[in-house]
Write a protein that holds these residues in place. Structure first.
Motif, mmCIF file in Angstrom:
data_model
loop_
_atom_site.group_PDB
_atom_site.id
_atom_site.type_symbol
_atom_site.label_atom_id
_atom_site.label_comp_id
_atom_site.label_asym_id
_atom_site.label_seq_id
_atom_site.Cartn_x
_atom_site.Cartn_y
_atom_site.Cartn_z
ATOM 1 N N GLY A 1 0.236 -4.071 -8.290
ATOM 2 C CA GLY A 1 -0.298 -3.674 -9.586
ATOM 3 C C GLY A 1 -1.784 -3.391 -9.535
ATOM 4 N N HIS A 2 -2.522 -4.199 -8.779
ATOM 5 C CA HIS A 2 -3.962 -3.960 -8.633
ATOM 6 C C HIS A 2 -4.224 -2.624 -7.934
ATOM 7 C CE1 HIS A 2 -4.080 -8.588 -8.648
ATOM 8 N NE2 HIS A 2 -4.479 -8.169 -9.838
ATOM 9 N N LEU A 3 -3.435 -2.337 -6.909
ATOM 10 C CA LEU A 3 -3.603 -1.081 -6.181
ATOM 11 C C LEU A 3 -3.264 0.112 -7.058
ATOM 12 C CD1 LEU A 3 -2.108 -2.261 -2.796
ATOM 13 C CD2 LEU A 3 -4.441 -1.428 -3.112
ATOM 14 N N ARG A 4 -2.237 -0.019 -7.889
ATOM 15 C CA ARG A 4 -1.877 1.094 -8.777
ATOM 16 C C ARG A 4 -2.966 1.327 -9.814
ATOM 17 N NH1 ARG A 4 4.639 0.098 -9.910
ATOM 18 N NH2 ARG A 4 5.363 1.094 -7.962
ATOM 19 N N GLU A 5 -3.542 0.258 -10.346
ATOM 20 C CA GLU A 5 -4.631 0.431 -11.314
ATOM 21 C C GLU A 5 -5.837 1.094 -10.657
ATOM 22 O OE1 GLU A 5 -7.312 -2.098 -14.575
ATOM 23 O OE2 GLU A 5 -5.896 -3.146 -13.250
ATOM 24 N N ALA A 6 -6.168 0.661 -9.443
ATOM 25 C CA ALA A 6 -7.285 1.271 -8.729
ATOM 26 C C ALA A 6 -7.004 2.741 -8.438
ATOM 27 C CB ALA A 6 -7.538 0.511 -7.422
ATOM 28 N N LEU A 7 -5.741 3.075 -8.086
ATOM 29 C CA LEU A 7 -5.381 4.472 -7.827
ATOM 30 C C LEU A 7 -5.463 5.291 -9.109
ATOM 31 C CD1 LEU A 7 -4.363 6.546 -5.780
ATOM 32 C CD2 LEU A 7 -2.020 5.840 -6.334
ATOM 33 N N PHE A 8 -5.117 4.678 -10.242
ATOM 34 C CA PHE A 8 -5.232 5.383 -11.523
ATOM 35 C C PHE A 8 -6.669 5.776 -11.797
ATOM 36 C CE2 PHE A 8 -6.515 4.767 -15.977
ATOM 37 C CZ PHE A 8 -5.872 5.835 -16.559
ATOM 38 N N TYR A 9 -7.604 4.849 -11.568
ATOM 39 C CA TYR A 9 -9.009 5.168 -11.806
ATOM 40 C C TYR A 9 -9.503 6.261 -10.860
ATOM 41 C CZ TYR A 9 -9.320 0.989 -14.720
ATOM 42 O OH TYR A 9 -9.141 0.070 -15.720
ATOM 43 N N ARG A 10 -8.889 6.352 -9.713
ATOM 44 C CA ARG A 10 -9.285 7.388 -8.755
ATOM 45 C C ARG A 10 -8.761 8.758 -9.158
ATOM 46 N NH1 ARG A 10 -13.240 7.710 -4.936
ATOM 47 N NH2 ARG A 10 -12.802 9.464 -3.585
ATOM 48 N N MET A 11 -7.607 8.792 -9.820
ATOM 49 C CA MET A 11 -6.915 10.062 -10.058
ATOM 50 C C MET A 11 -6.982 10.528 -11.512
ATOM 51 S SD MET A 11 -5.770 10.472 -6.988
ATOM 52 C CE MET A 11 -4.692 11.872 -7.240
ATOM 53 N N THR B 1 0.811 -1.227 0.000
ATOM 54 C CA THR B 1 0.000 0.000 0.000
ATOM 55 C C THR B 1 0.841 1.271 0.000
ATOM 56 O OG1 THR B 1 -0.126 0.022 2.425
ATOM 57 C CG2 THR B 1 -1.845 -1.190 1.237
ATOM 58 N N SER B 2 2.145 1.168 -0.271
ATOM 59 C CA SER B 2 3.025 2.338 -0.175
ATOM 60 C C SER B 2 2.596 3.465 -1.120
ATOM 61 C CB SER B 2 4.473 1.929 -0.466
ATOM 62 O OG SER B 2 4.568 1.320 -1.747
ATOM 63 N N ASP B 3 2.119 3.126 -2.325
ATOM 64 C CA ASP B 3 1.689 4.169 -3.268
ATOM 65 C C ASP B 3 0.465 4.918 -2.728
ATOM 66 O OD1 ASP B 3 3.668 3.556 -5.176
ATOM 67 O OD2 ASP B 3 2.440 1.919 -5.970
ATOM 68 N N LEU B 4 -0.450 4.189 -2.120
ATOM 69 C CA LEU B 4 -1.637 4.816 -1.546
ATOM 70 C C LEU B 4 -1.271 5.678 -0.352
ATOM 71 C CD1 LEU B 4 -2.983 2.556 -3.293
ATOM 72 C CD2 LEU B 4 -4.718 2.384 -1.513
ATOM 73 N N ASP B 5 -0.346 5.190 0.453
ATOM 74 C CA ASP B 5 0.073 5.943 1.640
ATOM 75 C C ASP B 5 0.699 7.278 1.234
ATOM 76 O OD1 ASP B 5 -0.813 3.875 3.235
ATOM 77 O OD2 ASP B 5 1.143 2.873 3.270
ATOM 78 N N ARG B 6 1.525 7.256 0.170
ATOM 79 C CA ARG B 6 2.153 8.502 -0.287
ATOM 80 C C ARG B 6 1.098 9.475 -0.822
ATOM 81 N NH1 ARG B 6 6.366 5.060 -2.070
ATOM 82 N NH2 ARG B 6 5.423 4.875 -4.135
ATOM 83 N N ALA B 7 0.118 8.950 -1.587
ATOM 84 C CA ALA B 7 -0.944 9.819 -2.113
ATOM 85 C C ALA B 7 -1.753 10.431 -0.972
ATOM 86 C CB ALA B 7 -1.863 9.016 -3.040
#
Length: 539
Positions: free
Chosen positions: A523-533, A484-490
């Motif tokens: 990879g799943h978390l990054r794709e989900a974050l892409f759809y959010r942003m 979850t590091s990418d989500l934590d940074r966002a």
């Protein structure tokens, strides 16, 4: 002096309360009184009942007749009490037995000739009667198929007040002949026959798949198709921003076809809301999810429910367990859109009026489609935008931040180039459709939902969209910080709210379920974050 009673149901929202309809006949000047907080339509029941009794051969006694709707403090609406009032008067007059009416719920409007006509809300009335412990419900014959959808209740269909009196033991020789079938009755009977046969009636569900409509028709927008399937897998709300002709409406119309069939309980809930609006309810039960697409000029009452007199459900309730599609979303009133936030969170919508409070189901999947600017060409590579930067910002700003924060999947949809369209057309003509079909997508969605259902079996949730963020972050499915590091940074940079963080996790679980993974990876978390942003720069 004599008295008798029958039972009716007063609807409030999709629920109802038992009402004892008490008739009392005493000596005095001839008068027919109705008490117990009736509205105007119900207050006019006296004239309908008087004429119907005369047409049946049972005139009112030349005494003081008082009908009380108990509890008197509960407001009653509509003409559905006519049959109960007439039956209680017949019982108090000694024309029929008093025992049967006192144990049976009655619903139906009386014609002046004695016919019993359907009223809106038959299905929720019968469901409320079942919850109240009633074993029998007498309904208009034209509504028998709809009423029979509720299990555990004996349905007694009657076409006329004469038939009702005969059921309770009236002497046939003292009654007038059966009323001739009127054009209105024939119309109701025809509608009932269509419903009973399972065919589509004129007002049948607007949710059935259109003939020849398939997800494979969407060409050159594989990213948008994947986002659509992800949204369907988890029941996530969806926003599509793009220029006219990019296929936003085409995608939204196909979402409902990708969703799995409803469980019987959910399908009955959909049918009950339709019944309240006076729309056709088919038998056998239609288990396809509904879809509503109101115009952007719709009022708050039309979208959310309300109205004068009896409170009626709006489009958000008609779309429950299905899809609510708002095309040209920025053109809707901002107040109307923001009023949807309660139902987006709770899955229920509560309408407050001076006359009372009504609660309706509103567990819909919201799909928003929007142009990026007034002219629609902002960000397009093939058409110049004629709007100023300020006009662009103001246009999408009509969709408020709190509303968009509740939309899980957001993406930019681009026009398909002419060359790609020609290639796709050639493949279609050759019988080699390369896109995912509706059947394939629905199969994947069903598999993903089955995986989610197994994971959530011990919880109160059914889809990933409903899962508590706290459970995702601290429960048995908590993901390690390395994932979850990418989500934590966002989140640290203010690019995500805490609600947005939880929604990214929910979408990531839906993506993992679609891909057959046991749990989301980075990879799943990054794709989900892409759809959010992906639309943040536009809004």
């Amino acid at each position: 002096m004599s008295s008798a009673k029958s039972i009716a149901i007063a609807l409030t929202g999709i629920g109802g309360d038992r009402v004892d309809v008490e008739a009392h006949i005493a000596s005095g000047l001839p008068k027919f009184l109705l008490v117990g907080l009736p509205d105007t339509a119900l207050g006019e029941a006296l004239d309908r009942v008087r004429a119907a009794l005369q047409s049946t051969g049972c005139s009112l006694p030349a005494d003081r007749v008082t009908v009380n709707l108990s509890p008197a403090s509960l407001r009653k609406h509509g003409s559905g009490f006519d049959l109960a009032i007439a039956v209680s008067v017949l019982a108090a007059s000694g024309v029929i037995d008093t025992t049967g009416p006192a144990r049976t719920v009655h619903v139906g409007e009386l014609g002046l000739d004695g016919t019993v006509r359907p009223v809106p809300g038959i299905l929720p009335v019968v469901a409320a009667a079942a919850r109240a412990g009633a074993a029998r419900v007498m309904v208009p014959a034209a509504s028998a198929a709809e009423a029979s959808l509720v299990e555990g209740v004996e349905v007694l269909p009657v076409a006329s007040l004469r038939a009702a009196a005969m059921h309770y033991g009236a002497d046939a020789e003292t009654l007038a002949d059966e009323p001739a079938e009127s054009p209105t009755s024939r119309q109701h009977s025809s509608t009932s026959a269509v419903a009973a046969s399972g065919r589509s009636a004129p007002l049948a569900h607007a949710t059935s798949s259109a003939a020849g409509r398939d997800l494979a028709d969407v060409v050159g927008n594989d990213e948008a198709v994947r986002a659509l399937v992800i949204a369907a897998a988890g029941g996530h709300h969806l926003l599509m921003v793009g220029p006219p002709g990019a296929g936003k409406t085409m995608l939204a119309e196909r979402l409902v076809d990708v969703l799995p069939d409803l469980e019987v309980e959910r399908a009955i809930e959909v049918a009950a809301v339709r019944s309240l609006r006076g729309l056709t309810v088919t038998s056998p039960l239609d288990r396809r999810p509904p879809m509503q697409a109101p115009h952007h000029t719709a009022s708050t009452a039309a979208l959310l429910g309300g109205g004068s007199g009896a409170i009626r459900p709006g489009a958000v309730s008609l779309a429950t367990n299905g899809v609510l599609f708002l095309d040209e979303a920025p053109e809707f009133s901002r107040d109307v859109l923001d009023s949807m936030r309660q139902s987006l969170e709770s899955g229920r919508h509560v309408v407050h009026r001076a006359a009372g409070v009504a609660e309706f189901p509103a567990a819909y999947q919201l799909v928003l489609a929007a142009n990026p600017c007034p002219c629609g060409n902002a960000g397009s590579i093939d058409q110049p935008c004629m709007c100023t930067p300020m006009q662009q910002r103001r246009y999408l700003a009509r969709l408020s931040g709190p509303l968009l924060d509740r939309v899980d999947v957001q993406l930019r949809v681009e026009r398909v180039s002419g060359a790609m369209q020609r290639v796709a057309q050639a493949e279609l003509e050759a019988g080699r459709a390369s896109g995912m079909t509706t059947a394939e997508a629905r199969g994947r969605v069903c598999d993903a939902r089955a995986a989610a259902h197994e994971r959530l079996a011990s919880t109160p949730w059914r889809t990933n969209r409903q899962v508590s963020g706290k459970w995702l972050r601290s429960g048995p499915v908590r993901l390690p910080p390395s994932e979850t590091s990418d989500l934590d940074r966002a989140l640290d940079r203010g690019l995500l709210t805490m609600r947005g963080y939880d929604r990214v996790l929910r979408v990531a679980w839906s993506i993992a379920d679609l891909d057959g993974a046991g749990r989301p990876g980075r990879g799943h978390l990054r794709e989900a974050l892409f759809y959010r942003m992906s639309t943040r720069a536009l809004t």
